[in-house]
Design a protein around this motif. Structure first.
Motif, PDB file in Angstrom:
ATOM      1  N   ASP A  38     118.797 -70.399-102.447  1.00 54.27           N
ATOM      2  CA  ASP A  38     119.471 -69.848-101.145  1.00 54.27           C
ATOM      3  C   ASP A  38     120.088 -68.548-101.375  1.00 54.27           C
ATOM      4  N   MET A  39     121.102 -68.988-102.668  1.00 59.45           N
ATOM      5  CA  MET A  39     121.992 -67.895-103.071  1.00 59.45           C
ATOM      6  C   MET A  39     120.844 -66.477-103.905  1.00 59.45           C
ATOM      7  N   ARG A  40     120.192 -66.764-104.472  1.00 61.05           N
ATOM      8  CA  ARG A  40     118.846 -66.064-105.142  1.00 61.05           C
ATOM      9  C   ARG A  40     118.829 -65.250-104.710  1.00 61.05           C
ATOM     10  N   GLU A  41     118.518 -65.359-102.781  1.00 59.54           N
ATOM     11  CA  GLU A  41     117.318 -64.718-102.170  1.00 59.54           C
ATOM     12  C   GLU A  41     118.704 -64.222-101.538  1.00 59.54           C
ATOM     13  N   LYS A  42     119.657 -64.320-101.231  1.00 56.90           N
ATOM     14  CA  LYS A  42     120.789 -63.660-100.512  1.00 56.90           C
ATOM     15  C   LYS A  42     120.884 -62.306-101.522  1.00 56.90           C
ATOM     16  N   ALA A  43     121.023 -62.783-102.837  1.00 53.49           N
ATOM     17  CA  ALA A  43     121.655 -61.403-104.210  1.00 53.49           C
ATOM     18  C   ALA A  43     119.789 -60.630-104.210  1.00 53.49           C
ATOM     19  N   ALA A  44     119.246 -61.144-104.225  1.00 52.39           N
ATOM     20  CA  ALA A  44     117.334 -60.347-104.103  1.00 52.39           C
ATOM     21  C   ALA A  44     117.854 -59.459-102.812  1.00 52.39           C
ATOM     22  N   ALA A  45     117.808 -59.866-101.707  1.00 53.36           N
ATOM     23  CA  ALA A  45     118.585 -58.658-100.769  1.00 53.36           C
ATOM     24  C   ALA A  45     119.803 -57.680-101.184  1.00 53.36           C
ATOM     25  N   LEU A  46     120.600 -58.323-101.839  1.00 54.41           N
ATOM     26  CA  LEU A  46     121.213 -57.381-101.644  1.00 54.41           C
ATOM     27  C   LEU A  46     121.318 -56.333-103.361  1.00 54.41           C
ATOM     28  N   ALA A  47     120.482 -56.702-103.993  1.00 48.40           N
ATOM     29  CA  ALA A  47     120.246 -55.937-105.035  1.00 48.40           C
ATOM     30  C   ALA A  47     118.810 -55.489-105.260  1.00 48.40           C
ATOM     31  N   PRO A  48     117.482 -55.062-104.487  1.00 52.01           N
ATOM     32  CA  PRO A  48     116.029 -55.572-104.728  1.00 52.01           C
ATOM     33  C   PRO A  48     115.224 -54.813-106.015  1.00 52.01           C
TER      34      PRO A  48
END
Length: 371
Positions: A38-48
């Motif tokens: 979940d945190m990995r997905e959120k991080a990817a959205a912030l730093a695509p």
């Protein structure tokens, strides 16, 4: 030349770092290691544009990165620092606390002695605009600080991945995890090292009814008083309450000397302010000279963009701004490994005092109970 970050850990605080690094014109995110899906997905959205890595070793193998940030759970910091030192010792910012186990002083000392690149310990509270103003003006406003009082009245610990912050063995304990910021500020204001700490604290209310993983109750404290004596003869006090989220201000700091008093008042995270009360309060300073008598107030505005980027009154942005300048050689590291060590040692000493019922005397790189 841009600083290209490798980010280790992208939970709530790591995501705040991502949002603030994105605001810097001379920095970008090159790679991320975050094992929680979940945190990995959120991080990817912030730093695509960042490369997502499956391990710290994979992240360190990304050639493009030029600096690192550790924002993982507290108990992982030191072992990750040691792996970085063995593998690829780039300029490093490591979130507080630097370590969690008081028995790890020798490991920290070895890391400090051998790490060849700049290391910056993340102490966001130094960079909150009203606290930064107090740090700049305390000496002149007071004529030399003799007493310092820090009060934090705030919300309980938030929910983190795996509930690591519910347990002393992972967080280091509340007076390390939460209060190392304040012990860092005490040393900074007093310009002296502590020699004796007395404390009282415990778990009065928060998390007492929680059961984690079906069987374990949290043991983190939710309130404390701490008194610190410094080698210079000055004194500081901390009052912590983590079931006071209805407060107008979250932090209130006062410094007093022979010429007068200076105070700063810092609101909590904007996202927690009740919308039905209108706009959240602005940070403010209060100056109270002894002569002529009469307090004077000043509002310290914070850029709304920075308020939206995190929970620390813009400080995370200013901290990274200074870190990027430091690794380029434009300014020195402002929060050293020694600063990080002292902040943790003071927290451990305070917890030892509260548990033993005795003052704890700090002696160089260790401390003992003083009966």
């Amino acid at each position: 030349m841009k600083a290209i970050y490798g980010i280790i850990g992208c939970g709530m605080m790591g995501q705040e770092h991502l949002r603030n690094i994105a605001l810097l014109p001379d920095a970008e995110i090159g790679a991320i290691f975050e094992p929680d899906p979940d945190m990995r997905e959120k991080a990817a959205a912030l730093a695509p544009e960042a490369k997502l890595c499956d391990s710290l070793a994979d992240l360190l193998a990304v050639e493009a990165i030029t600096c690192l940030l550790i924002a993982s759970p507290n108990h992982l910091h030191l072992s990750q620092m040691e792996e970085i030192a063995r593998t690829r010792p780039l300029p490093l910012m490591v979130e507080k606390p630097l370590f969690t186990d008081p028995g790890d002083t020798a490991r920290v000392s070895a890391f400090k002695a051998n790490y060849p690149a700049p290391v910056w310990v993340a102490m966001e509270y130094r960079y909150m605009p009203p606290i930064a103003r107090l740090l700049q003006e305390a000496e002149s406003a007071t004529g030399g600080v003799r007493m310092l009082t820090i009060r934090e009245h705030r919300f309980p610990f938030l929910t983190k991945v795996g509930n690591w912050n519910r347990f002393n063995r992972y967080s280091g304990g509340t007076l390390v995890e939460k209060c190392c910021h304040f012990f860092d500020l005490m040393r900074l204001v007093m310009k002296s090292d502590p020699v004796r700490i007395m404390a009282s604290g415990g778990q009065a209310f928060n998390h007492r009814d929680e059961i984690i993983d079906g069987h374990e109750r949290p043991d983190v404290w939710d309130h404390a008083y701490v008194i610190v004596d410094f080698a210079s003869g000055t004194r500081a006090a901390l009052e912590l309450c983590m079931f006071a989220e209805g407060s107008r201000f979250q932090e209130e700091i006062s410094a007093i000397g022979p010429a007068g008093k200076i105070e700063c008042h810092v609101p909590g995270p904007t996202r927690f302010w009740p919308v039905e009360l209108g706009a959240p309060p602005d940070p403010r300073m209060v100056y109270s000279p002894r002569n002529p008598k009469g307090p004077r107030e000043a509002v310290i505005p914070v850029d709304p963009t920075l308020l939206m980027a995190g929970d620390h009154n813009g400080s995370t942005f200013y901290q990274h701004q200074s870190f990027v300048a430091a690794i380029s050689g434009a300014r020195p590291v402002e929060v050293s490994l020694e600063d990080g060590w002292w902040a943790v040692a003071m927290g451990h000493a305070a917890q030892q005092s509260a548990m033993s019922g005795h003052a704890v005397k700090l002696e160089g790189d260790h401390f003992r109970v003083q009966t």
